[in-house]
Scaffold this motif. Structure first.
Motif, mmCIF file in Angstrom:
data_model
loop_
_atom_site.group_PDB
_atom_site.id
_atom_site.type_symbol
_atom_site.label_atom_id
_atom_site.label_comp_id
_atom_site.label_asym_id
_atom_site.label_seq_id
_atom_site.Cartn_x
_atom_site.Cartn_y
_atom_site.Cartn_z
ATOM 1 N N TYR A 163 -5.927 0.781 5.348
ATOM 2 C CA TYR A 163 -4.301 0.576 5.337
ATOM 3 C C TYR A 163 -3.893 -0.447 4.417
ATOM 4 O O TYR A 163 -2.364 -0.446 4.225
ATOM 5 C CB TYR A 163 -4.092 -0.068 7.069
ATOM 6 N N GLY A 164 -4.705 -1.205 3.911
ATOM 7 C CA GLY A 164 -4.035 -2.090 2.909
ATOM 8 C C GLY A 164 -3.532 -1.532 1.703
ATOM 9 O O GLY A 164 -2.539 -1.635 0.961
ATOM 10 N N THR A 165 -4.450 -0.375 1.374
ATOM 11 C CA THR A 165 -4.173 0.413 0.286
ATOM 12 C C THR A 165 -2.829 1.212 0.576
ATOM 13 O O THR A 165 -1.828 1.279 -0.342
ATOM 14 C CB THR A 165 -5.149 1.215 0.044
ATOM 15 N N LEU A 166 -2.594 1.719 1.765
ATOM 16 C CA LEU A 166 -1.415 2.269 2.218
ATOM 17 C C LEU A 166 -0.113 1.555 2.074
ATOM 18 O O LEU A 166 0.801 1.984 1.355
ATOM 19 C CB LEU A 166 -1.634 2.777 3.446
ATOM 20 N N SER A 167 -0.361 0.180 2.526
ATOM 21 C CA SER A 167 0.743 -0.842 2.155
ATOM 22 C C SER A 167 1.408 -0.963 0.622
ATOM 23 O O SER A 167 2.400 -0.926 0.491
ATOM 24 C CB SER A 167 0.502 -2.098 2.945
ATOM 25 N N GLU A 168 0.023 -0.944 -0.067
ATOM 26 C CA GLU A 168 0.423 -1.033 -1.695
ATOM 27 C C GLU A 168 1.191 0.104 -2.197
ATOM 28 O O GLU A 168 2.024 -0.111 -2.979
ATOM 29 C CB GLU A 168 -0.993 -1.598 -2.280
ATOM 30 N N ILE A 169 0.588 1.423 -1.643
ATOM 31 C CA ILE A 169 1.332 2.361 -2.226
ATOM 32 C C ILE A 169 2.644 2.459 -1.558
ATOM 33 O O ILE A 169 3.653 2.644 -2.559
ATOM 34 C CB ILE A 169 0.418 3.680 -1.526
ATOM 35 N N ALA A 170 3.187 2.003 -0.405
ATOM 36 C CA ALA A 170 4.374 1.898 0.008
ATOM 37 C C ALA A 170 5.266 0.795 -0.771
ATOM 38 O O ALA A 170 6.228 1.290 -1.288
ATOM 39 C CB ALA A 170 4.484 1.671 1.447
ATOM 40 N N PHE A 171 4.903 -0.242 -1.030
ATOM 41 C CA PHE A 171 5.460 -1.379 -1.666
ATOM 42 C C PHE A 171 5.730 -0.683 -3.192
ATOM 43 O O PHE A 171 6.718 -0.857 -3.770
ATOM 44 C CB PHE A 171 4.546 -2.578 -1.554
ATOM 45 N N GLY A 172 4.784 -0.011 -3.621
ATOM 46 C CA GLY A 172 4.942 0.291 -5.200
ATOM 47 C C GLY A 172 6.047 1.525 -5.078
ATOM 48 O O GLY A 172 6.884 1.438 -6.113
#
Length: 163
Positions: free
Chosen positions: A109-118
């Protein structure tokens, strides 16, 4: 060999508890980035982050870790520049906005947030075995899917725009 665009800042994102396959891929991405003269930015801790930093360091590259806490000693041993933020997971937006492109290797989920922010910041996101996302209308998110470290860095060089 450096790209014709010169040195890029590339984010490598993924789980802190990575399985062996993702750890190997992250190491290869880090090495490939460094061999081409790019700077790696990540969350600076374990798993995918550590292995990407290890690969980059072994190839003589520069690694930057954006840490969630207040202590630089949280950084893995392959981070050259530790940035302490005290922001917890909110530091993910700093990683996404600092990078000119993001390579997601597996992830939670942390990676998912970084994808969304990116994506929100207009950064290209390249995925190796990472999230597959669709919006409410069924449209796939603009994530480039690749299967190797070389393809990931090729895509970064082709798609990245200066931050």
């Amino acid at each position: 060999m450096s790209s014709s665009r010169g040195r890029l800042v590339i984010g490598v994102i993924g789980a802190e508890a990575a399985d062996a396959a993702h750890a190997t891929l992250a190491h290869e991405v880090g090495r490939e980035l460094a061999e081409r003269g790019h700077t790696l930015v990540c969350g600076g801790r374990g798993g995918v982050m550590r292995e990407a930093c290890r690969g980059a360091r072994e190839a003589g590259g520069l690694t930057v870790g954006i840490l969630p806490g207040d202590d630089a000693s949280e950084a893995n041993e392959f981070v050259d520049v530790a940035v302490v933020t005290g922001l917890g997971f909110a530091r993910n937006t700093i990683i996404a906005r600092t990078a000119e492109a993001l390579v997601a290797v597996g992830g939670g989920y942390g990676t998912l947030s970084e994808i969304a922010f990116g994506l929100r910041a207009g950064r290209p996101v390249i995925a190796i075995g990472s999230w597959e996302l669709r919006d409410g209308g069924g449209r796939e998110a603009p994530i480039a899917r690749v299967s190797s470290a070389r393809e990931a860095v090729d895509a970064c060089e082709r798609l990245a725009r200066p931050a």
